[in-house]
Design a protein around this motif. Structure first.
Motif, short mmCIF file in Angstrom:
data_model
loop_
_atom_site.label_atom_id
_atom_site.label_comp_id
_atom_site.label_asym_id
_atom_site.label_seq_id
_atom_site.Cartn_x
_atom_site.Cartn_y
_atom_site.Cartn_z
N THR A 22 -10.26 56.57 -24.44
CA THR A 22 -11.04 57.79 -24.59
C THR A 22 -10.40 58.87 -23.72
O THR A 22 -10.26 58.69 -22.51
CB THR A 22 -12.50 57.58 -24.15
N VAL A 23 -10.02 59.97 -24.33
CA VAL A 23 -9.43 61.11 -23.62
C VAL A 23 -10.47 62.22 -23.63
O VAL A 23 -10.97 62.60 -24.70
CB VAL A 23 -8.14 61.58 -24.32
N THR A 24 -10.81 62.73 -22.45
CA THR A 24 -11.84 63.76 -22.34
C THR A 24 -11.29 64.99 -21.65
O THR A 24 -10.63 64.88 -20.61
CB THR A 24 -13.06 63.23 -21.56
N PHE A 25 -11.55 66.16 -22.23
CA PHE A 25 -11.19 67.45 -21.63
C PHE A 25 -12.43 67.94 -20.89
O PHE A 25 -13.51 68.07 -21.49
CB PHE A 25 -10.82 68.47 -22.70
N HIS A 26 -12.27 68.24 -19.60
CA HIS A 26 -13.37 68.71 -18.75
C HIS A 26 -13.07 70.13 -18.28
O HIS A 26 -11.94 70.44 -17.92
CB HIS A 26 -13.53 67.84 -17.50
N ARG A 27 -14.11 70.94 -18.21
CA ARG A 27 -13.98 72.28 -17.65
C ARG A 27 -14.84 72.33 -16.39
O ARG A 27 -15.96 71.85 -16.38
CB ARG A 27 -14.46 73.32 -18.66
N LYS A 28 -14.28 72.92 -15.34
CA LYS A 28 -15.03 73.01 -14.09
C LYS A 28 -15.99 74.19 -14.16
O LYS A 28 -15.60 75.30 -14.47
CB LYS A 28 -14.09 73.16 -12.90
N ASP A 29 -17.25 73.90 -13.92
CA ASP A 29 -18.31 74.90 -13.95
C ASP A 29 -18.93 74.93 -12.56
O ASP A 29 -19.79 74.11 -12.24
CB ASP A 29 -19.34 74.51 -15.02
N GLY A 30 -18.43 75.84 -11.71
CA GLY A 30 -18.84 75.83 -10.31
C GLY A 30 -18.24 74.62 -9.63
O GLY A 30 -17.04 74.42 -9.63
N LYS A 31 -19.09 73.75 -9.09
CA LYS A 31 -18.60 72.54 -8.42
C LYS A 31 -18.68 71.31 -9.33
O LYS A 31 -18.32 70.22 -8.93
CB LYS A 31 -19.42 72.28 -7.15
N ILE A 32 -19.17 71.51 -10.56
CA ILE A 32 -19.39 70.38 -11.46
C ILE A 32 -18.42 70.45 -12.64
O ILE A 32 -18.20 71.52 -13.21
CB ILE A 32 -20.84 70.41 -11.99
N PHE A 33 -17.85 69.32 -12.99
CA PHE A 33 -17.04 69.23 -14.19
C PHE A 33 -17.95 68.88 -15.35
O PHE A 33 -18.83 68.04 -15.23
CB PHE A 33 -15.98 68.12 -14.06
N ARG A 34 -17.74 69.51 -16.51
CA ARG A 34 -18.51 69.12 -17.68
C ARG A 34 -17.56 68.82 -18.83
O ARG A 34 -16.53 69.47 -18.99
CB ARG A 34 -19.54 70.16 -18.06
N SER A 35 -17.91 67.82 -19.59
CA SER A 35 -17.12 67.40 -20.73
C SER A 35 -17.20 68.44 -21.84
O SER A 35 -18.29 68.90 -22.17
CB SER A 35 -17.64 66.04 -21.22
N VAL A 36 -16.06 68.82 -22.38
CA VAL A 36 -16.02 69.82 -23.44
C VAL A 36 -15.57 69.21 -24.77
O VAL A 36 -16.14 69.48 -25.81
CB VAL A 36 -15.11 71.01 -23.06
N ALA A 37 -14.53 68.38 -24.72
CA ALA A 37 -13.98 67.78 -25.94
C ALA A 37 -13.46 66.39 -25.61
O ALA A 37 -13.10 66.11 -24.47
CB ALA A 37 -12.85 68.65 -26.49
N GLU A 38 -13.42 65.52 -26.63
CA GLU A 38 -12.88 64.19 -26.40
C GLU A 38 -12.39 63.58 -27.71
O GLU A 38 -12.67 64.09 -28.79
CB GLU A 38 -13.86 63.27 -25.71
N GLY A 39 -11.67 62.49 -27.56
CA GLY A 39 -11.18 61.75 -28.72
C GLY A 39 -10.69 60.39 -28.29
O GLY A 39 -10.60 60.09 -27.10
N ILE A 40 -10.36 59.57 -29.27
CA ILE A 40 -9.87 58.21 -29.03
C ILE A 40 -8.41 58.14 -29.48
O ILE A 40 -8.08 58.58 -30.59
CB ILE A 40 -10.69 57.17 -29.84
N THR A 41 -7.55 57.56 -28.65
CA THR A 41 -6.14 57.47 -29.01
C THR A 41 -5.92 56.48 -30.16
O THR A 41 -6.56 55.44 -30.24
CB THR A 41 -5.26 57.05 -27.81
#
Length: 105
Positions: A22-41
């Protein structure tokens, strides 16, 4: 809803495609990372990430990327050990991705 752009990655471990991760793209929102997009290789190690629907990509931006073998999509057995701990968490992963508009990402 933000406009998404196709985003693809290819993962290898010691020259071998990393399949079923599972590959997940995270964006930092202040001090917290939130998951934005993901997929399976896939079998060749490639992944096309999804945000709102299958393979739609991700919004424009800079991302921290994590790689995991989790059991949401099926049993992983001992594959979890293929990915070192630092790559599994957004706050320690050195992996990054940039998604841009109107270009191959």
């Amino acid at each position: 809803i933000q406009v998404t752009h196709p985003a693809r990655a290819i993962l290898y471990r010691e020259g071998v495609p990393l399949t079923g991760a599972t590959v997940t793209f995270h964006r930092k929102d202040g001090k917290i990372f939130r998951s934005v997009a993901e997929g399976i290789t896939e079998g060749d190690g490639s992944v096309d990430v999804s945000t709102y629907k299958a393979f739609d990509g991700a919004p424009v931006g800079e991302y921290t990327v994590t790689v995991n073998f989790d059991e949401r999509f099926g049993p992983v057995g001992n594959k979890r050990d293929l990915v070192p701990e630092k790559y599994r968490k957004a706050d320690t992963s050195p992996l990054t991705a940039a998604v841009k508009a109107n270009t191959k990402n």
